[in-house]
Scaffold this active site. Structure first.
Site, short mmCIF file in Angstrom:
data_model
loop_
_atom_site.label_atom_id
_atom_site.label_comp_id
_atom_site.label_asym_id
_atom_site.label_seq_id
_atom_site.Cartn_x
_atom_site.Cartn_y
_atom_site.Cartn_z
N LYS A 226 -3.75 0.34 -5.96
CA LYS A 226 -3.19 0.21 -7.18
C LYS A 226 -2.62 -1.07 -7.23
O LYS A 226 -1.48 -1.52 -6.44
CB LYS A 226 -2.28 1.28 -7.82
CG LYS A 226 -2.10 1.09 -9.30
CD LYS A 226 -1.10 2.50 -9.71
CE LYS A 226 -0.63 2.63 -11.18
NZ LYS A 226 -0.10 3.61 -11.67
N SER B 142 -2.06 6.00 -15.62
CA SER B 142 -2.05 4.64 -15.61
C SER B 142 -2.89 4.12 -14.32
O SER B 142 -3.45 2.84 -14.54
CB SER B 142 -0.49 4.20 -15.50
OG SER B 142 -0.05 4.30 -14.19
N SER C 104 0.25 9.74 -13.76
CA SER C 104 -0.79 8.58 -13.60
C SER C 104 -1.60 8.57 -12.52
O SER C 104 -2.52 7.80 -12.39
CB SER C 104 0.03 7.38 -13.66
OG SER C 104 0.91 6.93 -14.75
#
Lengths: 422, 92
Positions: free
Chosen positions: A28, A103, A127
């Site tokens: 990420k 997310s 997330s």
């Protein structure tokens, strides 16, 4: 690649051998990679190249893993659909035309599309678990303090943890084995998980397992999601588990408590972005304050501005006791409720998300509706507990995730139970 | 806040505190959204006072020198530097 999974595609080789030798990993883009830009999905950090590796990245490299790219994400982790990314939304490989969840949407999509074997995401209020559920993959949110946050760009630092994604529980657990464990560079890490062996726990043995089902987390959920959830519970029952219903009255206030705390922490954490030491810098005239305000106007997107402003408001004189202090009371209450429920059940189970994946573009206009979609995931972060999302099946062709929550540092138990399903 | 909606002046005030410049249309849009969100946050009034048992341990290490980023690496991402320092805008 049509899904827009990566913000930066760049290969970072690890050691020649190790437990993850040859394994490809998507990371990420809020996790620092030395020499490879780390944008947090924001214009603010579009050009930012970290001078050091996050602890988890160092551990990946030492374990022989190959980083294949920096995965797309909601800006600074603030979103449930991946649509707040400055670099554009991500299509869901498991349900084209739908959001991958947020997310950590790019991380989940990378695994679902086969672009990476496994991935790292971060979970502040769901997330990791939300995109795992929406993309039909496995995601683990570790106990607060199990995984080092050194090198993670902070959003809600009392809530967030880095965790793994994979196509099955055993692979996710093997990645957790590599990243977990105390770190002198993160004073909030704990030693409790240092001796755990997660991949070995993926036996699928649920004989005698007691599952508590919090009724509050089924209320208001989509009917197809609830049906799929109960089918998965029935599957676990067939293998020797048993369930009972439990009540967690505090979770009725979890979403508002979560958002007050997360926004307050965000307003403080994101104060560092002033365009002086790193990041976007406006070509502005005027004094220090005016220049900062212009830099931050240009560098941040809508959702980030919204959360910084609301957090500033919640912490400001006259409102602190009303919002922030009450949210901390709610957080303590949620913790107590979970402790009590887990004293009479090995794990707690619910749908990960109360709804199937939204269509792309469906829900950006109403932030409050978006926040409410996090109802089943945020209580876990407030309680600092570990949770896993595993694919439970589909409703109308759209993936549904089952969430299991365990006691602090009970990841092995969660992995054992979840591996019965995936 | 419960009875009166969030007015644009309040949004401007908070944006000033947070050092985020806003356009007029952003101010108006945020005012409407903040009213909805803050009204929802009001339900925290129903939360009872809860005893919080914080489990705290001292994590401070001894104050001894150790390696950190060198100056060049720390300045690498700075838009402007001078003589090995960050260069910021005028204070006033």
């Amino acid at each position: 690649m049509s899904e827009n999974i990566y913000i930066t595609e760049e290969r970072i080789d690890g050691a020649d051998d190790g437990p993850l030798a040859g394994t490809t990993v998507a990371v990420k883009d809020n996790i620092s990679t030395e020499g490879v830009r780390t944008t947090c999905g924001s214009r603010m950090l579009e050009e930012y190249v970290p001078p050091y590796d996050a602890t988890v990245v160092k551990r990946l490299k030492d374990a022989g893993a190959i980083v294949v790219g920096k995965a797309n994400m909601d800006e600074f982790g603030m979103g449930t659909t991946n649509e707040t990314s400055y670099f554009g939304s991500v299509d869901n490989p498991a349900a084209p035309g739908h959001v991958p969840g947020g997310s950590s949407g790019g991380s989940a999509a990378a695994v679902a599309a086969g672009e990476a074997d496994v991935a790292l995401g971060t979970d502040t209020g769901g997330s990791i678990r939300c995109p795992a559920a929406f993309c039909g993959v496995v995601g683990i949110k570790p106990t607060y303090g199990l995984v080092s946050r050194y090198g993670l760009v902070a959003y809600g630092n009392s809530l967030e943890q880095i965790g793994p994604f994979a196509n099955n529980v055993e692979d996710a657990a093997a990645l957790l084995d590599v990243i977990a464990g105390s770190d002198e560079r993160d004073a909030t890490t704990r030693a409790e998980g240092d001796d755990a062996t997660y991949a070995a726990a993926a036996t699928g043995d649920v004989d005698g397992l007691t599952i508590g089902v919090p009724t509050e987390l089924l209320e208001g959920a989509d009917e197809g999601v609830v049906d799929t959830f109960w089918d998965a519970i029935a599957d676990l029952e067939d293998r020797g588990a048993e369930y009972h219903e439990v009540s967690l009255p505090s979770v009725e206030h979890a979403v508002e408590a979560y958002y007050v705390i997360a926004m307050s922490e965000a307003s403080s954490n994101l104060a560092r972005f002033d365009g002086v030491r790193y990041g976007h810098s406006a070509d502005a005239e005027g004094n220090w304050n005016e220049t900062f305000a212009q830099t931050r106007k240009e560098g941040f997107g809508d959702e980030v501005k919204r959360r910084i402003l609301l957090g500033t408001y919640a912490l400001s004189a006259g409102y602190h006791d009303k919002y922030y202090k009450k949210a901390q009371d709610a957080r303590a209450w949620v913790k107590q409720d979970f402790d009590e429920a887990l004293s009479e059940a090995d794990v707690l189970a619910s749908p990960t998300m109360p709804v199937p994946p939204f269509e792309l573009g469906e829900s950006l206009d109403d932030p409050l509706q978006m926040y409410l979609a996090d109802a089943n995931t945020v209580p876990v972060n407030l309680a600092d507990l570990p949770a896993i999302s595993v694919p439970a099946g589909e409703t109308d062709g759209l993936p549904v995730g089952l969430q299991l929550v365990g006691p602090a540092f009970g990841e092995e138990r969660l992995i054992r139970a979840a591996s019965a399903l995936a | 806040m419960s009875d009166d909606a969030v007015n644009p002046e309040e949004v401007r005030h908070v944006a000033g505190l947070a050092r985020v410049d806003l356009d007029d249309d952003e101010v108006d849009r945020f005012a409407g959204q903040f009213a909805d969100i803050l009204e929802y946050f009001e339900t925290l009034d129903e939360v009872p006072e809860v005893d919080r048992e914080a489990e705290l341990t001292n994590v401070m290490r001894p104050d001894e020198e150790r390696d950190s980023l060198d100056r060049e690496a720390a300045l690498e991402n700075a838009p402007e530097t001078e003589d090995g320092y960050f260069k910021g805008p005028n204070v006033s």
